[in-house]
Design a protein around this motif. Structure first.
Motif, PDB file in Angstrom:
ATOM      1  N   GLY A 160       0.818  -1.210   0.000  1.00  0.00           N
ATOM      2  CA  GLY A 160       0.000   0.000   0.000  1.00  0.00           C
ATOM      3  C   GLY A 160       0.850   1.257   0.000  1.00  0.00           C
ATOM      4  O   GLY A 160       0.515   2.255  -0.661  1.00  0.00           O
ATOM      5  N   LEU A 161       1.963   1.224   0.719  1.00  0.00           N
ATOM      6  CA  LEU A 161       2.876   2.369   0.710  1.00  0.00           C
ATOM      7  C   LEU A 161       3.446   2.602  -0.686  1.00  0.00           C
ATOM      8  O   LEU A 161       3.663   3.748  -1.099  1.00  0.00           O
ATOM      9  N   GLY A 162       3.682   1.505  -1.423  1.00  0.00           N
ATOM     10  CA  GLY A 162       4.160   1.640  -2.795  1.00  0.00           C
ATOM     11  C   GLY A 162       3.145   2.331  -3.685  1.00  0.00           C
ATOM     12  O   GLY A 162       3.505   3.171  -4.530  1.00  0.00           O
ATOM     13  N   VAL A 163       1.875   2.017  -3.507  1.00  0.00           N
ATOM     14  CA  VAL A 163       0.821   2.663  -4.295  1.00  0.00           C
ATOM     15  C   VAL A 163       0.734   4.154  -3.946  1.00  0.00           C
ATOM     16  O   VAL A 163       0.599   5.010  -4.824  1.00  0.00           O
ATOM     17  N   ILE A 164       0.828   4.463  -2.658  1.00  0.00           N
ATOM     18  CA  ILE A 164       0.779   5.865  -2.230  1.00  0.00           C
ATOM     19  C   ILE A 164       1.971   6.638  -2.794  1.00  0.00           C
ATOM     20  O   ILE A 164       1.828   7.777  -3.260  1.00  0.00           O
ATOM     21  N   TRP A 165       3.157   6.019  -2.765  1.00  0.00           N
ATOM     22  CA  TRP A 165       4.354   6.675  -3.297  1.00  0.00           C
ATOM     23  C   TRP A 165       4.216   6.964  -4.788  1.00  0.00           C
ATOM     24  O   TRP A 165       4.691   7.993  -5.276  1.00  0.00           O
ATOM     25  N   ALA A 166       3.566   6.065  -5.516  1.00  0.00           N
ATOM     26  CA  ALA A 166       3.468   6.210  -6.971  1.00  0.00           C
ATOM     27  C   ALA A 166       2.680   7.448  -7.385  1.00  0.00           C
ATOM     28  O   ALA A 166       2.911   8.007  -8.466  1.00  0.00           O
ATOM     29  N   ILE A 167       1.773   7.908  -6.531  1.00  0.00           N
ATOM     30  CA  ILE A 167       0.932   9.055  -6.900  1.00  0.00           C
ATOM     31  C   ILE A 167       1.777  10.313  -7.095  1.00  0.00           C
ATOM     32  O   ILE A 167       1.738  10.929  -8.176  1.00  0.00           O
ATOM     33  N   PRO A 168       2.567  10.770  -6.097  1.00  0.00           N
ATOM     34  CA  PRO A 168       3.393  11.958  -6.351  1.00  0.00           C
ATOM     35  C   PRO A 168       4.489  11.713  -7.379  1.00  0.00           C
ATOM     36  O   PRO A 168       4.906  12.650  -8.066  1.00  0.00           O
ATOM     37  N   TRP A 169       4.950  10.470  -7.506  1.00  0.00           N
ATOM     38  CA  TRP A 169       6.000  10.185  -8.492  1.00  0.00           C
ATOM     39  C   TRP A 169       5.500  10.473  -9.903  1.00  0.00           C
ATOM     40  O   TRP A 169       6.168  11.158 -10.684  1.00  0.00           O
ATOM     41  N   PHE A 170       4.323   9.982 -10.239  1.00  0.00           N
ATOM     42  CA  PHE A 170       3.792  10.191 -11.589  1.00  0.00           C
ATOM     43  C   PHE A 170       3.325  11.626 -11.805  1.00  0.00           C
ATOM     44  O   PHE A 170       3.314  12.114 -12.939  1.00  0.00           O
ATOM     45  N   LEU A 171       2.954  12.311 -10.737  1.00  0.00           N
ATOM     46  CA  LEU A 171       2.486  13.687 -10.877  1.00  0.00           C
ATOM     47  C   LEU A 171       3.636  14.694 -10.958  1.00  0.00           C
ATOM     48  O   LEU A 171       3.530  15.707 -11.656  1.00  0.00           O
TER      49      LEU A 171
END
Length: 427
Positions: A160-171
């Motif tokens: 779940g932390l990986g999914v949360i991290w991916a949001i600012p990474w792609f933005l």
């Protein structure tokens, strides 16, 4: 000569005007006064650090969960053992982490000039140690609770932390600074003027023959092999040494398991900051930083490996020596791991894929060599042989790196566009 200088300046100005975002879209002060205190590169490094932290948390949690699964399966009816799925191994997770480093090095080549790599890679790479420490401490605790079923919770939480991290990474993150819509004029100009990476719009052929015959590349390969071999020997085999020879179970003490990673993280970051200051004062060149950092890490680790022969069956002394051996490897983050970006920034991802493959192979080579030496022979002399072999590898291959490495971009970095042949079928 004057004509060439004027023409070169004009071309650089043209490239800046073409690749940089319009000044009208940014505060005028950033282009005239200087870069912001928090710029796009720092955002890239921060999110890359968090990404590596999460990646290593997921990687380590698999090992933690397997232990919990085995303990749970012991209590099940043995008659049902043939009707269960086999335990997973680390192949999928390791493959996921394996593709991370080539991608990260490609982006580092585009975003970080050579003189800034020691500082930024030491910060970014510390995510590996932080992720390992967090996973070993929090993961073990999660497995012991009833939260989300116990051991499955480590996958839910860390995944779940990986999914949360991916949001600012792609933005917030872009492959190239030229494509970043919010980068300041000053930062973009600084990156474009000091980096060696060249943006290419066409697919190019990988110069495999030149890579295979390049002494600097093989010097990096040599460093990658010995660094990873000694690292895996220390981190995967020393617990067995402590258990079989010193009769001390490291797995029962969370601090003893995490302490070497903590020391390595502190050494890596502090050394990266130190050499960055020296570079900014023109005390050390990029080549000297690479040589000095790698030499300090591998030669000192070799000394500590030899030192394991004289711990006199004292677990405390052995733990101190092990923390020094692992911790002193930390400065290598400012050395050979970023050399691929020095010699061929346009091909940094490809080169890192090659060197990382060899380095990862030592993950099973080191245990295999250790097992062949100590199988049925867990004696002090047998383990001394294990330590001496790793120390010799460090000395020999580090010396090869120091002799042949360079910070100069190689001619084969600028490959010709790939020629695509089209066959025409006659009517």
């Amino acid at each position: 000569m004057t004509t060439e200088i004027v023409l070169g300046a004009a071309m650089k100005k043209s490239a800046m005007e073409t690749s940089a975002p319009s000044p009208s879209n940014k505060p005028s002060s950033t282009g005239n006064i200087g870069m912001r205190w928090w710029d796009a590169r720092r955002t890239f490094v921060l999110l890359s650090f968090l990404g590596l932290t999460v990646a290593y948390m997921v990687r380590v949690c698999l090992s933690i969960a397997i232990v919990a699964i085995v303990k749970k399966n012991v209590t099940t009816d043995i008659s049902d053992s043939n009707d269960t799925c086999p335990l997973p191994d680390g192949a999928i997770t390791d493959n996921d982490v394996g593709v991370t480093f080539p991608a990260m090095h490609f982006m580092m080549s585009a975003w970080v000039p050579p003189k800034d790599k020691a500082k930024y890679w030491s910060l970014l790479g510390s995510g590996m140690q932080i992720g390992t420490v967090v996973a070993m401490s929090v993961g073990g605790w999660l497995c012991s609770t009833t939260f989300l079923g116990g051991w499955p919770s480590v996958f839910y939480v860390f995944g779940g932390l990986g999914v949360i991290w991916a949001i600012p990474w792609f933005l917030l993150i872009h492959d190239l600074p030229e494509h970043h819509p919010r980068i300041s004029d000053a930062e973009l100009q600084y990156i474009l003027e000091h980096r060696h990476y060249a943006k290419r719009d066409k697919v190019v052929a990988i110069p495999w023959r030149h890579i295979a015959t390049s002494p600097p590349f093989w010097a990096i390969m040599a460093s990658s092999f010995c660094y990873n071999y000694s690292f895996y020997t220390l981190l995967t085999e020393l617990p067995t040494y402590f258990n079989k020879i010193l009769h001390f179970d490291m797995s029962t003490n969370g601090l003893s398991s995490a302490l070497p990673y903590i020391v390595q993280c502190l050494a890596s970051v502090s050394w990266g900051m130190f050499v960055d200051i020296l570079q900014k004062r023109n005390v050390l060149s990029v080549k000297t930083v690479r040589r000095l950092s790698t030499s300090l890490a591998l030669y000192s680790s070799a000394v500590c490996l030899i030192g394991m022969m004289w711990v006199n069956c004292d677990p405390t002394v052995a733990m101190v020596v092990m923390c020094l051996a692992v911790g002193l490897i930390g400065p290598i983050g400012s050395g050979s791991p970023v050399s691929e970006q020095d010699i061929a920034p346009n091909l940094a991802g490809t080169l890192k894929g090659l060197t990382n493959t060899l380095g990862s192979a030592t993950g099973f080579v080191a245990p295999a060599v250790t097992g062949a030496i100590t199988k049925g022979n867990h004696t002090v002399s047998a383990w001394n042989t294990v330590f001496v072999i790793a120390a010799i590898f460090n000395v020999i291959f580090c010396t090869i790196y120091v002799i042949f490495v360079t910070d100069k971009v190689q001619p084969w970095n600028d490959s010709e566009p790939k020629k695509i042949s089209v066959s025409v079928i006659p009517q």
